[in-house]
Design a protein around this motif. Structure first.
Motif, PDB file in Angstrom:
ATOM      1  N   PRO A   1     -64.038 -15.782  29.828  1.00 46.70           N
ATOM      2  CA  PRO A   1     -63.153 -16.467  28.889  1.00 46.70           C
ATOM      3  C   PRO A   1     -61.834 -16.802  29.577  1.00 46.70           C
ATOM      4  O   PRO A   1     -61.408 -16.109  30.508  1.00 46.70           O
ATOM      5  CB  PRO A   1     -62.975 -15.428  27.780  1.00 46.70           C
ATOM      6  N   ASP A   2     -61.172 -17.878  29.106  1.00 48.10           N
ATOM      7  CA  ASP A   2     -59.968 -18.361  29.785  1.00 48.10           C
ATOM      8  C   ASP A   2     -58.911 -17.290  29.944  1.00 48.10           C
ATOM      9  O   ASP A   2     -58.275 -17.174  31.005  1.00 48.10           O
ATOM     10  CB  ASP A   2     -59.386 -19.552  29.014  1.00 48.10           C
ATOM     11  N   ASN A   3     -58.675 -16.474  28.903  1.00 46.62           N
ATOM     12  CA  ASN A   3     -57.613 -15.474  28.995  1.00 46.62           C
ATOM     13  C   ASN A   3     -57.959 -14.379  30.006  1.00 46.62           C
ATOM     14  O   ASN A   3     -57.095 -13.886  30.736  1.00 46.62           O
ATOM     15  CB  ASN A   3     -57.303 -14.864  27.631  1.00 46.62           C
ATOM     16  N   VAL A   4     -59.242 -14.002  30.074  1.00 48.54           N
ATOM     17  CA  VAL A   4     -59.661 -12.988  31.045  1.00 48.54           C
ATOM     18  C   VAL A   4     -59.580 -13.554  32.461  1.00 48.54           C
ATOM     19  O   VAL A   4     -59.103 -12.887  33.391  1.00 48.54           O
ATOM     20  CB  VAL A   4     -61.102 -12.510  30.752  1.00 48.54           C
ATOM     21  N   ALA A   5     -60.017 -14.796  32.637  1.00 53.05           N
ATOM     22  CA  ALA A   5     -59.958 -15.436  33.958  1.00 53.05           C
ATOM     23  C   ALA A   5     -58.520 -15.541  34.445  1.00 53.05           C
ATOM     24  O   ALA A   5     -58.243 -15.347  35.636  1.00 53.05           O
ATOM     25  CB  ALA A   5     -60.598 -16.822  33.889  1.00 53.05           C
ATOM     26  N   ALA A   6     -57.596 -15.817  33.524  1.00 57.36           N
ATOM     27  CA  ALA A   6     -56.182 -15.924  33.903  1.00 57.36           C
ATOM     28  C   ALA A   6     -55.651 -14.586  34.414  1.00 57.36           C
ATOM     29  O   ALA A   6     -54.918 -14.531  35.413  1.00 57.36           O
ATOM     30  CB  ALA A   6     -55.354 -16.402  32.715  1.00 57.36           C
ATOM     31  N   VAL A   7     -56.038 -13.498  33.746  1.00 52.46           N
ATOM     32  CA  VAL A   7     -55.605 -12.166  34.183  1.00 52.46           C
ATOM     33  C   VAL A   7     -56.176 -11.844  35.563  1.00 52.46           C
ATOM     34  O   VAL A   7     -55.484 -11.305  36.434  1.00 52.46           O
ATOM     35  CB  VAL A   7     -56.033 -11.086  33.159  1.00 52.46           C
ATOM     36  N   LEU A   8     -57.434 -12.193  35.768  1.00 52.31           N
ATOM     37  CA  LEU A   8     -58.060 -11.948  37.068  1.00 52.31           C
ATOM     38  C   LEU A   8     -57.356 -12.700  38.185  1.00 52.31           C
ATOM     39  O   LEU A   8     -57.193 -12.185  39.297  1.00 52.31           O
ATOM     40  CB  LEU A   8     -59.538 -12.348  37.023  1.00 52.31           C
ATOM     41  N   LYS A   9     -56.911 -13.911  37.889  1.00 50.62           N
ATOM     42  CA  LYS A   9     -56.178 -14.695  38.887  1.00 50.62           C
ATOM     43  C   LYS A   9     -54.845 -14.049  39.238  1.00 50.62           C
ATOM     44  O   LYS A   9     -54.440 -14.006  40.397  1.00 50.62           O
ATOM     45  CB  LYS A   9     -55.951 -16.114  38.368  1.00 50.62           C
ATOM     46  N   VAL A  10     -54.144 -13.524  38.212  1.00 48.14           N
ATOM     47  CA  VAL A  10     -52.863 -12.853  38.452  1.00 48.14           C
ATOM     48  C   VAL A  10     -53.057 -11.681  39.405  1.00 48.14           C
ATOM     49  O   VAL A  10     -52.324 -11.511  40.390  1.00 48.14           O
ATOM     50  CB  VAL A  10     -52.237 -12.372  37.126  1.00 48.14           C
ATOM     51  N   PHE A  11     -54.065 -10.872  39.125  1.00 44.02           N
ATOM     52  CA  PHE A  11     -54.287  -9.695  39.971  1.00 44.02           C
ATOM     53  C   PHE A  11     -54.800 -10.085  41.358  1.00 44.02           C
ATOM     54  O   PHE A  11     -54.529  -9.390  42.340  1.00 44.02           O
ATOM     55  CB  PHE A  11     -55.238  -8.713  39.288  1.00 44.02           C
ATOM     56  N   SER A  12     -55.516 -11.174  41.447  1.00 43.09           N
ATOM     57  CA  SER A  12     -55.951 -11.652  42.757  1.00 43.09           C
ATOM     58  C   SER A  12     -54.752 -12.027  43.616  1.00 43.09           C
ATOM     59  O   SER A  12     -54.696 -11.705  44.812  1.00 43.09           O
ATOM     60  CB  SER A  12     -56.880 -12.854  42.591  1.00 43.09           C
ATOM     61  N   VAL A  13     -53.765 -12.687  43.004  1.00 43.74           N
ATOM     62  CA  VAL A  13     -52.537 -13.041  43.724  1.00 43.74           C
ATOM     63  C   VAL A  13     -51.757 -11.780  44.096  1.00 43.74           C
ATOM     64  O   VAL A  13     -51.268 -11.640  45.230  1.00 43.74           O
ATOM     65  CB  VAL A  13     -51.664 -13.991  42.872  1.00 43.74           C
ATOM     66  N   LEU A  14     -51.641 -10.837  43.154  1.00 41.58           N
ATOM     67  CA  LEU A  14     -50.929  -9.586  43.426  1.00 41.58           C
ATOM     68  C   LEU A  14     -51.562  -8.834  44.591  1.00 41.58           C
ATOM     69  O   LEU A  14     -50.862  -8.368  45.504  1.00 41.58           O
ATOM     70  CB  LEU A  14     -50.941  -8.696  42.183  1.00 41.58           C
ATOM     71  N   GLU A  15     -52.879  -8.702  44.564  1.00 39.28           N
ATOM     72  CA  GLU A  15     -53.564  -7.951  45.605  1.00 39.28           C
ATOM     73  C   GLU A  15     -53.467  -8.657  46.953  1.00 39.28           C
ATOM     74  O   GLU A  15     -53.391  -8.009  47.998  1.00 39.28           O
ATOM     75  CB  GLU A  15     -55.017  -7.722  45.207  1.00 39.28           C
ATOM     76  N   THR A  16     -53.451  -9.987  46.934  1.00 38.05           N
ATOM     77  CA  THR A  16     -53.288 -10.746  48.174  1.00 38.05           C
ATOM     78  C   THR A  16     -51.918 -10.471  48.793  1.00 38.05           C
ATOM     79  O   THR A  16     -51.803 -10.229  50.002  1.00 38.05           O
ATOM     80  CB  THR A  16     -53.450 -12.254  47.912  1.00 38.05           C
ATOM     81  N   LEU A  17     -50.876 -10.491  47.979  1.00 37.18           N
ATOM     82  CA  LEU A  17     -49.529 -10.207  48.482  1.00 37.18           C
ATOM     83  C   LEU A  17     -49.401  -8.759  48.948  1.00 37.18           C
ATOM     84  O   LEU A  17     -48.748  -8.474  49.956  1.00 37.18           O
ATOM     85  CB  LEU A  17     -48.497 -10.504  47.396  1.00 37.18           C
ATOM     86  N   ALA A  18     -50.014  -7.850  48.208  1.00 39.16           N
ATOM     87  CA  ALA A  18     -49.940  -6.441  48.591  1.00 39.16           C
ATOM     88  C   ALA A  18     -50.643  -6.195  49.919  1.00 39.16           C
ATOM     89  O   ALA A  18     -50.183  -5.395  50.738  1.00 39.16           O
ATOM     90  CB  ALA A  18     -50.556  -5.577  47.494  1.00 39.16           C
ATOM     91  N   GLU A  19     -51.746  -6.898  50.134  1.00 39.87           N
ATOM     92  CA  GLU A  19     -52.529  -6.697  51.356  1.00 39.87           C
ATOM     93  C   GLU A  19     -51.905  -7.391  52.551  1.00 39.87           C
ATOM     94  O   GLU A  19     -51.850  -6.845  53.658  1.00 39.87           O
ATOM     95  CB  GLU A  19     -53.953  -7.222  51.137  1.00 39.87           C
ATOM     96  N   ASN A  20     -51.397  -8.617  52.361  1.00 38.44           N
ATOM     97  CA  ASN A  20     -50.954  -9.442  53.489  1.00 38.44           C
ATOM     98  C   ASN A  20     -49.442  -9.471  53.690  1.00 38.44           C
ATOM     99  O   ASN A  20     -48.964  -9.981  54.704  1.00 38.44           O
ATOM    100  CB  ASN A  20     -51.458 -10.879  53.311  1.00 38.44           C
ATOM    101  N   GLY A  21     -48.682  -8.962  52.714  1.00 37.59           N
ATOM    102  CA  GLY A  21     -47.229  -9.010  52.848  1.00 37.59           C
ATOM    103  C   GLY A  21     -46.708 -10.419  52.587  1.00 37.59           C
ATOM    104  O   GLY A  21     -47.344 -11.227  51.911  1.00 37.59           O
ATOM    105  N   ARG A  22     -45.534 -10.738  53.121  1.00 37.49           N
ATOM    106  CA  ARG A  22     -44.916 -12.043  52.891  1.00 37.49           C
ATOM    107  C   ARG A  22     -45.853 -13.156  53.329  1.00 37.49           C
ATOM    108  O   ARG A  22     -46.366 -13.152  54.450  1.00 37.49           O
ATOM    109  CB  ARG A  22     -43.562 -12.137  53.594  1.00 37.49           C
ATOM    110  N   SER A  23     -46.073 -14.116  52.437  1.00 29.97           N
ATOM    111  CA  SER A  23     -47.075 -15.151  52.702  1.00 29.97           C
ATOM    112  C   SER A  23     -46.648 -16.485  52.098  1.00 29.97           C
ATOM    113  O   SER A  23     -45.890 -16.533  51.120  1.00 29.97           O
ATOM    114  CB  SER A  23     -48.428 -14.748  52.097  1.00 29.97           C
TER     115      SER A  23
END
Length: 262
Positions: free
Chosen positions: A9-31
């Protein structure tokens, strides 16, 4: 968009995208925006919109000079608050870890089991006294099957939980000697229960050797584990019995403080 986001569902997909961005920044640092979008597998427009919201909320910031993004300490504050319920455990473990740090000079880590995934999370550490040392950032999560911390935790859970967790493992090969089959890991878990400690040599990272012991509660269940991490070249085989002894003593002392009578 990531595979997990598809058919949601759109609202669940949106949350997943937020956490995908968060985890990317946490893993890779400044990007850069492009790098974040690529790693998070979202469009640049969506990634930019999410990042701007995170900036507005104080969880990320954008460098004026480079336009790159990075996380702020506001997230660290959230993580720190989740550990409040484990203050007693951290205090008990810290005393044992301090002793191990003074005895060995090597990096000492405290890990707890991720209750949803087959991973161990690093929640406390003592850095090595040496300039060339192992570094495991707080919050790092490694697979159970490839780490001494993970194996020490898993070995002292009940058989039903062990079987359930083993069935969900992918046994990803991370280093030259990573265990890649369930039979080998099961055999190791039996030995760990007999010996009281675990070890791994280049199973999680090339050139690294680790040893760990569980911290057990009043029921005998592992609630945390403490490890010593060595660069291979600095591990002294002649002192292994000493390392085992002080590790076992540290684990037993911490466990008794939690009511374990074994």
């Amino acid at each position: 968009m990531s595979d997990m986001s598809r058919n949601k569902p759109d609202n669940v997909a949106a949350v997943l995208k937020v956490f995908s961005v968060l985890e990317t920044l946490a893993e890779n640092g400044r990007s850069s925006l492009a790098d974040i979008a690529q790693h998070a597998m979202t469009s640049k427009a969506t990634t930019h919109r999410l990042l701007q919201t995170m900036v507005d909320l104080g969880y990320a910031e954008q460098e004026e000079e480079t336009d790159k993004y990075r996380l702020t300490l506001k997230l660290f504050g959230l993580g720190a608050r989740t550990l409040r319920g484990q203050t007693h455990l951290l205090q008990i473990a810290d005393r044992a870890m301090g002793m191990l740090s003074r005895e060995t000079g090597e990096a000492i880590n405290l890990g707890v089991m991720d209750e949803r995934e087959q991973r161990v999370a690093y929640i406390h550490k003592y850095d090595s006294a040496y300039s060339l040392s192992m570094n495991s950032p707080l919050g790092k999560r490694n697979p159970l099957h490839s780490t001494s911390l993970g194996k020490a935790l898993l070995a002292f859970r009940d058989e039903t939980e062990i079987a359930d967790r083993l069935s969900k493992m992918t046994f990803e090969k991370l280093a030259p000697k990573t265990i890649t089959d369930i039979g080998t890991l099961r055999d190791q878990l039996v030995r760990i229960r007999e010996d009281g400690y675990s070890e791994e040599v280049e199973e999680s990272e090339a050139g690294v050797r680790c040893m760990a012991v569980p911290i057990r509660d009043h029921l005998g269940k592992s609630v945390a584990a403490i490890s010593i991490s060595f660069p291979l070249f600095r591990f002294d085989p002649a002192r292994k019995s000493t390392y085992v002894r002080i590790l076992l003593e540290a684990g037993q002392t911490a466990s008794k403080s939690l009511g374990f009578a074994g």
